[in-house]
Scaffold this motif. Structure first.
Motif, mmCIF file in Angstrom:
data_model
loop_
_atom_site.group_PDB
_atom_site.id
_atom_site.type_symbol
_atom_site.label_atom_id
_atom_site.label_comp_id
_atom_site.label_asym_id
_atom_site.label_seq_id
_atom_site.Cartn_x
_atom_site.Cartn_y
_atom_site.Cartn_z
ATOM 1 N N VAL A 13 4.686 -21.609 -35.762
ATOM 2 C CA VAL A 13 3.636 -21.559 -34.519
ATOM 3 C C VAL A 13 2.820 -20.257 -34.449
ATOM 4 C CG1 VAL A 13 3.547 -21.200 -31.856
ATOM 5 C CG2 VAL A 13 5.131 -23.061 -33.130
ATOM 6 N N LEU A 14 3.534 -19.178 -34.896
ATOM 7 C CA LEU A 14 2.833 -17.861 -34.963
ATOM 8 C C LEU A 14 1.651 -17.869 -35.969
ATOM 9 C CD1 LEU A 14 5.681 -15.216 -34.400
ATOM 10 C CD2 LEU A 14 3.571 -15.727 -32.988
ATOM 11 N N GLY A 15 2.304 -18.382 -37.064
ATOM 12 C CA GLY A 15 1.345 -18.418 -38.435
ATOM 13 C C GLY A 15 0.172 -19.312 -38.097
ATOM 14 N N PHE A 16 0.504 -20.514 -37.848
ATOM 15 C CA PHE A 16 -0.630 -21.524 -37.970
ATOM 16 C C PHE A 16 -1.138 -22.178 -36.598
ATOM 17 C CE2 PHE A 16 1.645 -21.919 -41.832
ATOM 18 C CZ PHE A 16 0.730 -22.196 -42.866
ATOM 19 N N VAL A 50 -6.496 -22.582 -40.090
ATOM 20 C CA VAL A 50 -6.699 -22.992 -41.531
ATOM 21 C C VAL A 50 -8.104 -22.200 -42.128
ATOM 22 C CG1 VAL A 50 -7.062 -24.464 -43.337
ATOM 23 C CG2 VAL A 50 -5.166 -24.581 -41.902
ATOM 24 N N LEU A 51 -9.166 -22.534 -41.200
ATOM 25 C CA LEU A 51 -10.436 -21.985 -41.428
ATOM 26 C C LEU A 51 -10.420 -20.562 -41.366
ATOM 27 C CD1 LEU A 51 -13.430 -22.434 -42.079
ATOM 28 C CD2 LEU A 51 -13.871 -22.661 -39.526
ATOM 29 N N TYR A 52 -9.714 -20.016 -40.404
ATOM 30 C CA TYR A 52 -9.654 -18.658 -40.272
ATOM 31 C C TYR A 52 -8.795 -17.867 -41.484
ATOM 32 C CZ TYR A 52 -7.189 -14.097 -38.938
ATOM 33 O OH TYR A 52 -6.521 -12.877 -38.835
ATOM 34 N N VAL A 60 -5.126 -11.751 -45.667
ATOM 35 C CA VAL A 60 -4.231 -12.381 -45.988
ATOM 36 C C VAL A 60 -3.418 -11.801 -47.186
ATOM 37 C CG1 VAL A 60 -3.075 -14.564 -46.325
ATOM 38 C CG2 VAL A 60 -4.910 -14.334 -44.559
ATOM 39 N N GLU A 61 -4.130 -11.675 -48.335
ATOM 40 C CA GLU A 61 -3.574 -11.144 -49.590
ATOM 41 C C GLU A 61 -3.014 -9.798 -49.298
ATOM 42 O OE1 GLU A 61 -4.840 -10.495 -54.148
ATOM 43 O OE2 GLU A 61 -6.381 -11.295 -52.653
ATOM 44 N N ALA A 76 0.365 -4.661 -39.781
ATOM 45 C CA ALA A 76 -0.528 -5.467 -40.636
ATOM 46 C C ALA A 76 -0.372 -6.933 -40.146
ATOM 47 C CB ALA A 76 0.014 -5.448 -42.051
ATOM 48 N N TRP A 77 0.737 -7.575 -39.842
ATOM 49 C CA TRP A 77 0.958 -8.719 -39.489
ATOM 50 C C TRP A 77 0.474 -8.903 -37.939
ATOM 51 C CZ3 TRP A 77 1.846 -13.230 -41.723
ATOM 52 C CH2 TRP A 77 2.383 -13.252 -42.991
ATOM 53 N N LEU A 78 0.517 -7.987 -37.224
ATOM 54 C CA LEU A 78 -0.186 -8.012 -35.696
ATOM 55 C C LEU A 78 -1.555 -7.937 -35.890
ATOM 56 C CD1 LEU A 78 1.913 -5.454 -33.767
ATOM 57 C CD2 LEU A 78 1.869 -7.864 -33.312
ATOM 58 N N GLY A 79 -2.213 -7.255 -36.788
ATOM 59 C CA GLY A 79 -3.918 -7.228 -37.037
ATOM 60 C C GLY A 79 -4.218 -8.519 -37.332
ATOM 61 N N LEU A 80 -3.269 -9.384 -38.425
ATOM 62 C CA LEU A 80 -3.730 -10.657 -38.876
ATOM 63 C C LEU A 80 -3.518 -11.695 -37.819
ATOM 64 C CD1 LEU A 80 -4.465 -12.320 -41.562
ATOM 65 C CD2 LEU A 80 -2.106 -12.571 -41.849
#
Length: 202
Positions: A13-16, A50-52, A60-61, A76-80
């Protein structure tokens, strides 16, 4: 919807979903402030996420390249997932409110559906600074005043009420302040139509 009882589902959920949801929520503040329920919008959130990720591929890389646990990885994850989607939602909202995307498409002879859901939302979302307004009521009488930073136009489609921060008296096209400043709340059922003037033109 995934089962949120498992840690993997929470990460899913967090990721997508969350990035697309944040972009939508922030962008909505520039138009109506309203978004549909999660169940109604979940497909939109996933598609937008997905577009983001496609747009933010270098970020992301970089985030995925961080192997060691610690503050750097957390930030880094909070920023992403949170900060960058917020910035993109802000940019989309600002550009959309100022019709930048629409003007570009219209230049190429494309006429998209407007992002604002109603003329009411469109008109009041674009007002900058103080404006004179004259509200014609359902009985034919009028109320005139200033719509500014301390005024409010409801974004609820079921209750289009209007709050004017100061009432003016209008006589033969002359706008005069009252001796004591008075504000007024006008219920939606009393509003027949609204006229708006730039103060420089009055």
């Amino acid at each position: 919807m995934p089962d949120l009882k498992s840690v993997e589902s929470v990460y899913l959920v967090l990721g997508f979903i969350v990035p697309g949801m944040i972009i939508t929520l922030v962008r909505a503040q520039f138009f109506t402030g309203r978004v549909r329920t999660l169940s109604e919008n979940v497909v939109t959130y996933i598609a937008l996420t997905v577009l983001y990720y496609g747009m933010a591929a270098p970020v992301v890389e970089y985030v995925l390249s961080i192997r060691e646990p610690g503050r750097a990885k957390i930030f880094a994850w909070l920023g992403l997932i949170i900060l960058l989607p917020t910035a993109i939602g802000f940019a989309f909202g600002f550009l959309g409110q100022n019709d930048v995307f629409r003007r570009i498409l219209q230049y190429f002879k494309i006429n998209p559906v407007h992002a604002a859901p109603s003329a009411w939302d469109y008109a009041f979302a674009r007002l900058r600074g103080d404006h004179f307004v004259m509200v014609t009521l359902s009985d034919g009488s009028t109320v005139s005043g200033v719509y500014g930073s301390h005024s409010f136009a409801s974004s609820d489609p079921t209750e289009r009420d209007l709050f004017l921060q100061e009432i003016y008296d209008v006589d033969s096209d002359s706008w005069k302040k009252r001796s004591e400043q008075q504000a007024i709340l006008i219920p939606s059922k009393e509003i027949k139509h609204v006229q708006i003037w730039n103060p420089k033109g009055v």
